[in-house]
Design a protein around this motif. Structure first.
Motif, PDB file in Angstrom:
ATOM      1  N   THR A   1       0.825  -1.215   0.000  1.00  0.00           N
ATOM      2  CA  THR A   1       0.000   0.000   0.000  1.00  0.00           C
ATOM      3  C   THR A   1       0.859   1.265   0.000  1.00  0.00           C
ATOM      4  O   THR A   1       0.384   2.327  -0.384  1.00  0.00           O
ATOM      5  CB  THR A   1      -0.947   0.016   1.211  1.00  0.00           C
ATOM      6  OG1 THR A   1      -0.183  -0.130   2.412  1.00  0.00           O
ATOM      7  CG2 THR A   1      -1.979  -1.103   1.115  1.00  0.00           C
ATOM      8  N   LEU A   2       2.128   1.128   0.382  1.00  0.00           N
ATOM      9  CA  LEU A   2       3.026   2.281   0.312  1.00  0.00           C
ATOM     10  C   LEU A   2       3.334   2.667  -1.136  1.00  0.00           C
ATOM     11  O   LEU A   2       3.825   3.767  -1.387  1.00  0.00           O
ATOM     12  CB  LEU A   2       4.331   1.997   1.062  1.00  0.00           C
ATOM     13  CG  LEU A   2       4.207   1.862   2.574  1.00  0.00           C
ATOM     14  CD1 LEU A   2       5.536   1.453   3.188  1.00  0.00           C
ATOM     15  CD2 LEU A   2       3.728   3.165   3.181  1.00  0.00           C
ATOM     16  N   ALA A   3       3.040   1.784  -2.086  1.00  0.00           N
ATOM     17  CA  ALA A   3       3.255   2.094  -3.504  1.00  0.00           C
ATOM     18  C   ALA A   3       2.093   2.882  -4.095  1.00  0.00           C
ATOM     19  O   ALA A   3       2.210   3.419  -5.198  1.00  0.00           O
ATOM     20  CB  ALA A   3       3.456   0.808  -4.296  1.00  0.00           C
ATOM     21  N   LEU A   4       0.983   2.990  -3.369  1.00  0.00           N
ATOM     22  CA  LEU A   4      -0.180   3.699  -3.909  1.00  0.00           C
ATOM     23  C   LEU A   4       0.088   5.185  -4.113  1.00  0.00           C
ATOM     24  O   LEU A   4      -0.275   5.743  -5.153  1.00  0.00           O
ATOM     25  CB  LEU A   4      -1.388   3.508  -2.982  1.00  0.00           C
ATOM     26  CG  LEU A   4      -2.025   2.125  -3.004  1.00  0.00           C
ATOM     27  CD1 LEU A   4      -3.091   2.026  -1.920  1.00  0.00           C
ATOM     28  CD2 LEU A   4      -2.611   1.832  -4.365  1.00  0.00           C
ATOM     29  N   LEU A   5       0.700   5.830  -3.142  1.00  0.00           N
ATOM     30  CA  LEU A   5       0.930   7.273  -3.251  1.00  0.00           C
ATOM     31  C   LEU A   5       1.859   7.628  -4.407  1.00  0.00           C
ATOM     32  O   LEU A   5       1.521   8.505  -5.217  1.00  0.00           O
ATOM     33  CB  LEU A   5       1.446   7.844  -1.926  1.00  0.00           C
ATOM     34  CG  LEU A   5       1.598   9.355  -1.876  1.00  0.00           C
ATOM     35  CD1 LEU A   5       0.271  10.048  -2.123  1.00  0.00           C
ATOM     36  CD2 LEU A   5       2.179   9.784  -0.547  1.00  0.00           C
ATOM     37  N   PRO A   6       3.022   6.982  -4.557  1.00  0.00           N
ATOM     38  CA  PRO A   6       3.853   7.311  -5.722  1.00  0.00           C
ATOM     39  C   PRO A   6       3.163   7.002  -7.047  1.00  0.00           C
ATOM     40  O   PRO A   6       3.288   7.761  -8.013  1.00  0.00           O
ATOM     41  CB  PRO A   6       5.095   6.430  -5.550  1.00  0.00           C
ATOM     42  CG  PRO A   6       5.106   6.004  -4.145  1.00  0.00           C
ATOM     43  CD  PRO A   6       3.700   6.053  -3.661  1.00  0.00           C
ATOM     44  N   ALA A   7       2.422   5.901  -7.112  1.00  0.00           N
ATOM     45  CA  ALA A   7       1.738   5.549  -8.355  1.00  0.00           C
ATOM     46  C   ALA A   7       0.643   6.554  -8.678  1.00  0.00           C
ATOM     47  O   ALA A   7       0.505   6.999  -9.827  1.00  0.00           O
ATOM     48  CB  ALA A   7       1.151   4.147  -8.257  1.00  0.00           C
ATOM     49  N   LEU A   8      -0.131   6.938  -7.680  1.00  0.00           N
ATOM     50  CA  LEU A   8      -1.206   7.901  -7.903  1.00  0.00           C
ATOM     51  C   LEU A   8      -0.659   9.277  -8.273  1.00  0.00           C
ATOM     52  O   LEU A   8      -1.167   9.927  -9.195  1.00  0.00           O
ATOM     53  CB  LEU A   8      -2.095   8.003  -6.662  1.00  0.00           C
ATOM     54  CG  LEU A   8      -3.312   8.922  -6.773  1.00  0.00           C
ATOM     55  CD1 LEU A   8      -4.221   8.458  -7.908  1.00  0.00           C
ATOM     56  CD2 LEU A   8      -4.066   8.970  -5.470  1.00  0.00           C
ATOM     57  N   SER A   9       0.379   9.718  -7.596  1.00  0.00           N
ATOM     58  CA  SER A   9       0.947  11.026  -7.918  1.00  0.00           C
ATOM     59  C   SER A   9       1.577  11.010  -9.310  1.00  0.00           C
ATOM     60  O   SER A   9       1.460  11.986 -10.055  1.00  0.00           O
ATOM     61  CB  SER A   9       1.959  11.460  -6.862  1.00  0.00           C
ATOM     62  OG  SER A   9       3.023  10.555  -6.785  1.00  0.00           O
ATOM     63  N   SER A  10       2.208   9.903  -9.698  1.00  0.00           N
ATOM     64  CA  SER A  10       2.755   9.796 -11.059  1.00  0.00           C
ATOM     65  C   SER A  10       1.636   9.838 -12.086  1.00  0.00           C
ATOM     66  O   SER A  10       1.755  10.485 -13.126  1.00  0.00           O
ATOM     67  CB  SER A  10       3.545   8.503 -11.216  1.00  0.00           C
ATOM     68  OG  SER A  10       4.637   8.481 -10.350  1.00  0.00           O
ATOM     69  N   TRP A  11       0.542   9.143 -11.818  1.00  0.00           N
ATOM     70  CA  TRP A  11      -0.591   9.144 -12.742  1.00  0.00           C
ATOM     71  C   TRP A  11      -1.190  10.545 -12.875  1.00  0.00           C
ATOM     72  O   TRP A  11      -1.566  10.951 -13.972  1.00  0.00           O
ATOM     73  CB  TRP A  11      -1.644   8.142 -12.283  1.00  0.00           C
ATOM     74  CG  TRP A  11      -2.815   8.108 -13.211  1.00  0.00           C
ATOM     75  CD1 TRP A  11      -2.890   7.489 -14.425  1.00  0.00           C
ATOM     76  CD2 TRP A  11      -4.069   8.757 -13.014  1.00  0.00           C
ATOM     77  NE1 TRP A  11      -4.119   7.716 -14.990  1.00  0.00           N
ATOM     78  CE2 TRP A  11      -4.861   8.484 -14.145  1.00  0.00           C
ATOM     79  CE3 TRP A  11      -4.590   9.535 -11.992  1.00  0.00           C
ATOM     80  CZ2 TRP A  11      -6.157   8.961 -14.271  1.00  0.00           C
ATOM     81  CZ3 TRP A  11      -5.877  10.013 -12.117  1.00  0.00           C
ATOM     82  CH2 TRP A  11      -6.652   9.727 -13.247  1.00  0.00           C
ATOM     83  N   LEU A  12      -1.266  11.283 -11.772  1.00  0.00           N
ATOM     84  CA  LEU A  12      -1.790  12.644 -11.848  1.00  0.00           C
ATOM     85  C   LEU A  12      -0.885  13.546 -12.692  1.00  0.00           C
ATOM     86  O   LEU A  12      -1.371  14.371 -13.467  1.00  0.00           O
ATOM     87  CB  LEU A  12      -1.974  13.226 -10.449  1.00  0.00           C
ATOM     88  CG  LEU A  12      -3.127  12.640  -9.637  1.00  0.00           C
ATOM     89  CD1 LEU A  12      -3.101  13.171  -8.208  1.00  0.00           C
ATOM     90  CD2 LEU A  12      -4.458  12.935 -10.302  1.00  0.00           C
ATOM     91  N   VAL A  13       0.417  13.378 -12.563  1.00  0.00           N
ATOM     92  CA  VAL A  13       1.353  14.154 -13.388  1.00  0.00           C
ATOM     93  C   VAL A  13       1.190  13.775 -14.857  1.00  0.00           C
ATOM     94  O   VAL A  13       1.142  14.644 -15.735  1.00  0.00           O
ATOM     95  CB  VAL A  13       2.810  13.942 -12.911  1.00  0.00           C
ATOM     96  CG1 VAL A  13       3.805  14.495 -13.909  1.00  0.00           C
ATOM     97  CG2 VAL A  13       3.011  14.590 -11.552  1.00  0.00           C
ATOM     98  N   VAL A  14       1.080  12.482 -15.135  1.00  0.00           N
ATOM     99  CA  VAL A  14       0.882  12.022 -16.517  1.00  0.00           C
ATOM    100  C   VAL A  14      -0.416  12.600 -17.079  1.00  0.00           C
ATOM    101  O   VAL A  14      -0.463  13.065 -18.222  1.00  0.00           O
ATOM    102  CB  VAL A  14       0.862  10.477 -16.567  1.00  0.00           C
ATOM    103  CG1 VAL A  14       0.283   9.963 -17.869  1.00  0.00           C
ATOM    104  CG2 VAL A  14       2.256   9.932 -16.355  1.00  0.00           C
TER     105      VAL A  14
END
Length: 162
Positions: free
Chosen positions: A132-145
């Motif tokens: 679940t610690l991977a959710l924040l980096p993945a979500l923030s990367s998706w928002l930037v994309v």
């Protein structure tokens, strides 16, 4: 009862002639369609990469959970990958080349409890931390994309609607 007078029928106005599909217009339409397809494809690939961050972390954690070993590890370095050294249950010293998963807040020289997959000792994470610690980096990367993809899409939409 009085009859209402009939409204005289007006002849139907002729439809405006459609703009002929010239070769230049066809090429422009095809070019626009290809640009939209390219942007959509790049956005889809980038979104899949972001999703794979979470899926990869979950699959890795599942492997550790099914074949768990635990040890105390020493943090060797905290550069690009956080490298640790630990002794597994068979007495072999392990230094995973891929680094430690979920290393937030660790410093070189620190000792930390780790969990690893016994059948694959390179798959090691800090004990008590999970996918679940991977959710924040993945979500923030998706928002930037999404923001980066929205700019050219918006510009193209605005230009083509003028």
């Amino acid at each position: 009862m009085a009859e209402t007078p009939a409204i005289p029928a007006t002849p139907a106005e002729p439809a405006a002639p459609a703009t002929p599909a010239t070769p230049a217009r066809l090429i422009l339409r095809r070019w626009r369609r290809r640009v939209v397809q390219l942007l959509a494809g790049l956005y889809l690939v980038a979104s899949l990469v972001c999703a794979s961050l979470v899926v990869n972390a979950a699959v890795s954690d599942l492997g550790i959970a099914r074949d768990r070993g635990s040890a105390i590890a020493e943090v060797v370095s905290t550069g690009g990958n956080t490298v640790v050294r630990y002794t597994d249950e068979q007495g072999r010293v392990q230094t995973p080349q891929r680094g430690l998963k979920y290393p937030t807040g660790l410093q070189a020289g620190q000792r930390v409890r780790v969990e690893y997959q016994r059948s694959e000792p390179d798959n090691v994470k800090v004990a008590g931390r999970g996918w679940t610690l991977a959710l924040l980096p993945a979500l923030s990367s998706w928002l930037v994309v999404t923001a980066v993809a929205a700019v050219p899409a918006g510009v193209l939409w605005w230009r083509w609607r003028r």
